[in-house]
Design a protein around this motif. Structure first.
Motif, PDB file in Angstrom:
ATOM      1  N   ARG A 129      59.603  47.286   2.122  1.00  5.65           N
ATOM      2  CA  ARG A 129      59.014  46.000   1.663  1.00  5.65           C
ATOM      3  C   ARG A 129      57.500  46.283   1.915  1.00  5.65           C
ATOM      4  O   ARG A 129      56.811  45.662   1.287  1.00  5.65           O
ATOM      5  N   GLU A 130      57.084  47.072   2.933  1.00  4.46           N
ATOM      6  CA  GLU A 130      55.738  47.281   3.341  1.00  4.46           C
ATOM      7  C   GLU A 130      55.044  48.074   2.128  1.00  4.46           C
ATOM      8  O   GLU A 130      53.837  47.713   1.820  1.00  4.46           O
ATOM      9  N   GLU A 131      55.704  48.726   1.178  1.00  2.81           N
ATOM     10  CA  GLU A 131      55.291  49.425  -0.058  1.00  2.81           C
ATOM     11  C   GLU A 131      54.830  48.283  -0.902  1.00  2.81           C
ATOM     12  O   GLU A 131      54.225  48.634  -1.971  1.00  2.81           O
ATOM     13  N   ASN A 132      55.441  47.012  -1.097  1.00  6.35           N
ATOM     14  CA  ASN A 132      55.256  46.135  -1.777  1.00  6.35           C
ATOM     15  C   ASN A 132      55.554  46.438  -3.370  1.00  6.35           C
ATOM     16  O   ASN A 132      54.769  45.984  -4.255  1.00  6.35           O
ATOM     17  N   LYS A 133      56.523  47.223  -3.690  1.00  3.18           N
ATOM     18  CA  LYS A 133      56.851  47.670  -5.022  1.00  3.18           C
ATOM     19  C   LYS A 133      58.184  46.981  -5.410  1.00  3.18           C
ATOM     20  O   LYS A 133      58.672  47.251  -6.447  1.00  3.18           O
TER      21      LYS A 133
END
Ligand code: SAH
Length: 346
Positions: free
Chosen positions: A145-149
């Motif tokens: 989720r932190e990678e936002n992909k």
């Protein structure tokens, strides 16, 4: 305190009924913690204040913390996560074109004693409970989720540290939780349990009524070689293991995958391939050839690319379906147990 992440739906329904609640409370809780990702009970605004207090007394929402994180140039992420008692296990995200695969650990350490495996070095410290295994997936999902992909874990392999069938009930609860449509909804056919060959576990798993997959760490075509590589073969030699695999195929109606680690000069010769073909002939399973991740903790050598391809050829010519496992994270202590062993100075 009960970790809510470790409760599978049927158990939670029973617990809610015992607390004088309607069964739908369990679904409501699943929706809050998995879909809406509530991290505490106060967020659960459609549950009465009074019952939230009851829940707080009985349950907690406990996730492991990230102790170290390694990201490989190929995008593989390897975490060492830490639980409340400081026990640490490894879990990994591998990116295939079809999705993100989580490799999770099922125990802290391992008692199976395979001679090539770094996870065996310290023996088993303890089992992970279902909530701790679900926690591995949730923490990996947080990383994604932190990678936002827009990615999340779509497939799960229980191939990290530990022997899943030496922790059978917790692993089954874990599977039922991540598979549940109101939880992580990971499809049963996207979930694989890998065993070194605990025969009672294989027989039981066949009867679970699950559509999940089974992988058998075979690694040798005969008892002589397998005894040297895998201590478990003395308890369950091939003449006991193979009928259990057949029984699994018949009862579960699923094909198994045989994992076969290629070790230079040990199990990667032409005659080994020929014996392997004979050994698995009566089953429908296919072979996944694993290039060995070398470690400085034993003297085994990885078979050269040529030998791997020759071995694959022998198998294919013998009518056995086989693939070579794609490798991930070769720059980040990828092999089982190596990151933990390094951090803990084993
Ligand atoms: N106990 C279970 C699951 C954990 S091991 C089992 O034995 O299947 C997951 C897989 O990784 C097994 O097939 C294991 O033999 C393999 N493995 C262990 N050490 C390895 C290494 N150094 N390189 C490549 N594969 C390894």
């Amino acid at each position: 305190m009960i970790n809510l992440y470790g409760q599978e739906m049927n158990k939670l329904v029973n617990q809610m009924v015992e607390l004088g609640q309607k069964p739908f409370r369990a679904t409501q809780l699943f929706t809050w913690i998995y879909e809406k990702r509530a991290e505490n009970f106060d967020e659960m605004t459609d549950i009465s204040l009074k019952f939230r207090e009851v829940l707080k007394e009985k349950y907690c929402l406990k996730l492991p913390s990230i102790y170290t994180k390694q990201v490989s140039s190929d995008g593989t992420v390897k975490l060492l996560v830490e639980f409340e008692d400081k026990a640490k296990v490894e879990c990994v995200i591998m990116r295939y074109n079809y999705g993100c695969v989580a490799c999770v650990s099922s125990q802290v350490g391992c008692n199976m004693g395979c001679s090539f495996c770094s996870s065996a070095l310290l023996g088993k410290q303890r089992n992970l409970d279902a909530g701790e295994m679900v926690g591995e997936i949730l923490v990996l999902n947080n990383v994604l989720r932190e990678e936002n992909k827009g990615q999340k874990i779509t497939h799960v392999v229980v191939m990290g540290t530990g022997e899943p069938f030496d922790n059978y009930d917790n692993v089954m609860d874990f599977i039922r939780i991540i598979n549940h449509p109101k939880a992580l909804a990971i499809g049963a056919r996207h979930i694989t349990v890998s065993t070194c060959g605990l025969v009672e576990g294989i027989r039981k798993y066949a009867r679970e009524g699950l559509q999940t997959n089974l992988a058998i760490s075979l690694h040798a075509p005969n008892n002589e070689i397998r005894n040297k590589l895998m201590k478990i073969n003395r308890a369950y030699p091939l003449e006991v293991l193979m009928p259990a695999v057949k029984e699994y195929e018949e009862i579960a109606g699923r094909r198994v995958t045989y994992e076969y680690l290629l070790l230079e000069g040990i199990n990667d010769r032409k005659e080994d391939a020929e014996q392997l073909i004979e050994l698995i002939k009566g089953t429908k399973g296919y072979v996944n050839l694993i290039p060995f991740n070398e470690t400085n903790r034993n003297d085994y050598k990885r078979s050269s690319g040529n030998r791997v391809h020759n071995f694959l050829d022998y198998l294919m010519k013998g009518g056995v379906t086989a693939t070579i496992r794609k490798e991930f994270g070769s720059d980040i202590d990828a092999a089982c147990g190596q990151l933990k062993a390094k951090v803990e100075n084993v």
